[in-house]
Write an enzyme that holds these catalytic residues in place. Sequence first.
Site, mmCIF file in Angstrom:
data_model
loop_
_atom_site.group_PDB
_atom_site.id
_atom_site.type_symbol
_atom_site.label_atom_id
_atom_site.label_comp_id
_atom_site.label_asym_id
_atom_site.label_seq_id
_atom_site.Cartn_x
_atom_site.Cartn_y
_atom_site.Cartn_z
ATOM 1 N N GLU A 260 -18.584 -13.024 79.524
ATOM 2 C CA GLU A 260 -18.967 -11.907 78.636
ATOM 3 C C GLU A 260 -19.723 -10.857 79.433
ATOM 4 O O GLU A 260 -20.552 -11.226 80.270
ATOM 5 C CB GLU A 260 -19.843 -12.426 77.493
ATOM 6 C CG GLU A 260 -19.080 -13.384 76.567
ATOM 7 C CD GLU A 260 -19.925 -13.951 75.431
ATOM 8 O OE1 GLU A 260 -21.084 -13.545 75.282
ATOM 9 O OE2 GLU A 260 -19.423 -14.816 74.712
ATOM 10 N N HIS A 279 -19.430 -10.951 70.644
ATOM 11 C CA HIS A 279 -20.577 -11.857 70.495
ATOM 12 C C HIS A 279 -21.632 -11.261 69.545
ATOM 13 O O HIS A 279 -22.771 -11.004 69.942
ATOM 14 C CB HIS A 279 -21.205 -12.168 71.868
ATOM 15 C CG HIS A 279 -22.028 -13.438 71.843
ATOM 16 N ND1 HIS A 279 -22.136 -14.292 72.904
ATOM 17 C CD2 HIS A 279 -22.787 -13.995 70.860
ATOM 18 C CE1 HIS A 279 -22.919 -15.314 72.583
ATOM 19 N NE2 HIS A 279 -23.333 -15.146 71.331
HETATM 20 P P1 NAD Z 1 -26.750 -27.186 65.167
HETATM 21 O O1 NAD Z 1 -27.462 -27.921 66.257
HETATM 22 O O2 NAD Z 1 -27.408 -27.073 63.834
HETATM 23 O O3 NAD Z 1 -25.292 -27.824 64.934
HETATM 24 C C1 NAD Z 1 -24.473 -28.252 65.956
HETATM 25 C C2 NAD Z 1 -23.695 -29.456 65.472
HETATM 26 O O4 NAD Z 1 -22.785 -29.842 66.507
HETATM 27 C C3 NAD Z 1 -24.571 -30.684 65.160
HETATM 28 O O5 NAD Z 1 -24.275 -31.193 63.883
HETATM 29 C C4 NAD Z 1 -24.217 -31.681 66.264
HETATM 30 O O6 NAD Z 1 -24.302 -33.026 65.852
HETATM 31 C C5 NAD Z 1 -22.794 -31.262 66.577
HETATM 32 N N1 NAD Z 1 -22.339 -31.669 67.908
HETATM 33 C C6 NAD Z 1 -23.013 -31.633 69.091
HETATM 34 N N2 NAD Z 1 -22.239 -32.073 70.095
HETATM 35 C C7 NAD Z 1 -21.041 -32.377 69.544
HETATM 36 C C8 NAD Z 1 -19.821 -32.884 70.073
HETATM 37 N N3 NAD Z 1 -19.682 -33.185 71.376
HETATM 38 N N4 NAD Z 1 -18.793 -33.078 69.215
HETATM 39 C C9 NAD Z 1 -18.931 -32.818 67.889
HETATM 40 N N5 NAD Z 1 -20.058 -32.351 67.332
HETATM 41 C C10 NAD Z 1 -21.106 -32.123 68.152
HETATM 42 O O7 NAD Z 1 -26.428 -25.744 65.780
HETATM 43 P P2 NAD Z 1 -26.102 -24.391 64.969
HETATM 44 O O8 NAD Z 1 -27.363 -23.672 64.663
HETATM 45 O O9 NAD Z 1 -25.163 -24.706 63.884
HETATM 46 O O10 NAD Z 1 -25.378 -23.550 66.142
HETATM 47 C C11 NAD Z 1 -24.169 -24.007 66.720
HETATM 48 C C12 NAD Z 1 -23.817 -23.178 67.940
HETATM 49 O O11 NAD Z 1 -23.404 -21.876 67.529
HETATM 50 C C13 NAD Z 1 -24.993 -22.890 68.883
HETATM 51 O O12 NAD Z 1 -25.200 -23.953 69.792
HETATM 52 C C14 NAD Z 1 -24.571 -21.621 69.589
HETATM 53 O O13 NAD Z 1 -23.926 -21.917 70.798
HETATM 54 C C15 NAD Z 1 -23.587 -20.975 68.624
HETATM 55 N N6 NAD Z 1 -24.091 -19.690 68.094
HETATM 56 C C16 NAD Z 1 -23.354 -18.556 68.319
HETATM 57 C C17 NAD Z 1 -23.799 -17.351 67.798
HETATM 58 C C18 NAD Z 1 -23.009 -16.086 67.985
HETATM 59 O O14 NAD Z 1 -23.594 -15.010 68.027
HETATM 60 N N7 NAD Z 1 -21.698 -16.144 68.037
HETATM 61 C C19 NAD Z 1 -25.019 -17.274 67.102
HETATM 62 C C20 NAD Z 1 -25.707 -18.446 66.906
HETATM 63 C C21 NAD Z 1 -25.242 -19.663 67.390
#
Ligand code: NAD
Length: 320
Positions: A260, A279
């Site tokens: 990015e 993003h």
């Molecule tokens: P979270 O920690 O609440 O949820 C993540 C989930 O993924 C959890 O339930 C966890 O058990 C599961 N998990 C972890 N490893 C795994 C695997 N190998 N296989 C299957 N499941 C797995 O996180 P969240 O707040 O929901 O955020 C998720 C992701 O979204 C963040 O880590 C970030 O990278 C991304 N994000 C992107 C943006 C954006 O601007 N596009 C903004 C915020 C977050």
Amino acid sequence: MKPKVVVSFRQCEDVFESLNDLAHVRFCPSSNREEFLKELSDAEALVVGGEPIDEDLLEEAPKLRIIARFGVGYERIDLEACTKRGIYVSYTPGALSNAVAELTMGLILCLSRKITEADRYVRTEWGKGPRFTLGIDLEGKTLGIIGLGRIGIAVARRTKAFDMKLVYYDVIHRQDLEETLGIRFVELDDLLRISDFVTIHIPLTSSTRGLIGERELKLMKKDAYLINTSRGSIIDEEALCRALKEGGIAGAGLDVFAKEPLPLDSPLAKLRNVVLTPHVGSATVETRRKMAQVSAENVRRVLQGEPPLNLVPEQKGKIL
Ligand code: NAD
């Protein structure tokens, strides 16, 4: 002398400036590395966007007590190095879940009703003859959610209004949520086989990098769509481009990329069955303000001698 707080971006400045009662707040972009490191040399708190934080940077910031990540993905922060130095790392869990879920719904709707294609058509071809191709209904379609965490749950809640069927895959079985959300656990391969839309909401870690590769894309239905608002490197982009070009899947909605900003000559940018956003999952006025308030509160607590409210789970019990 008041402690120094460095904020690496200019957004919601007034929220961070509210710390000026107990600190001296400086805004300094990390793009000018020399200037940034100079500011960090006597800083006790740092608020960062997605910049990498490594040993080399920490070496130059010996007084740091907290790094407040303005966001929830912190894979670019060297947590081990921070913990070793007694530096707290905080993040903003929950503050942005609804905004990312709304963007996810937006991408799903753009793909199902070809909204970006329709926009191009109106500006160029409408009236010249060729008919605009039909979209598809969401009602009765299966949405597969990979990662039923904060954002995955927010997506599940929103899809209720569209009468979609829901399945999920997560390393944790969320039986507590299955009934209220009307969602069913399935293994990853099964999720890929049965879903009409697959949406990814897991963190980027060593076990999720490349999780969706050629084999996984081949399991998906040919008329299915893939949406990714988590991290680009969870998908093998080359394999995704091939699947999109060769009709392996119908389309993709992507907010995140392995590199990015996405290079303008990226093959993804040339495909018509792809909707791309830069993003912007959390990029709304209200959400960015909430994120700033959470980040500033975490900094305030540490400067007052308390642990941050939103310490990253990996540091729990490991830092005094
Ligand atoms: P979270 O920690 O609440 O949820 C993540 C989930 O993924 C959890 O339930 C966890 O058990 C599961 N998990 C972890 N490893 C795994 C695997 N190998 N296989 C299957 N499941 C797995 O996180 P969240 O707040 O929901 O955020 C998720 C992701 O979204 C963040 O880590 C970030 O990278 C991304 N994000 C992107 C943006 C954006 O601007 N596009 C903004 C915020 C977050």
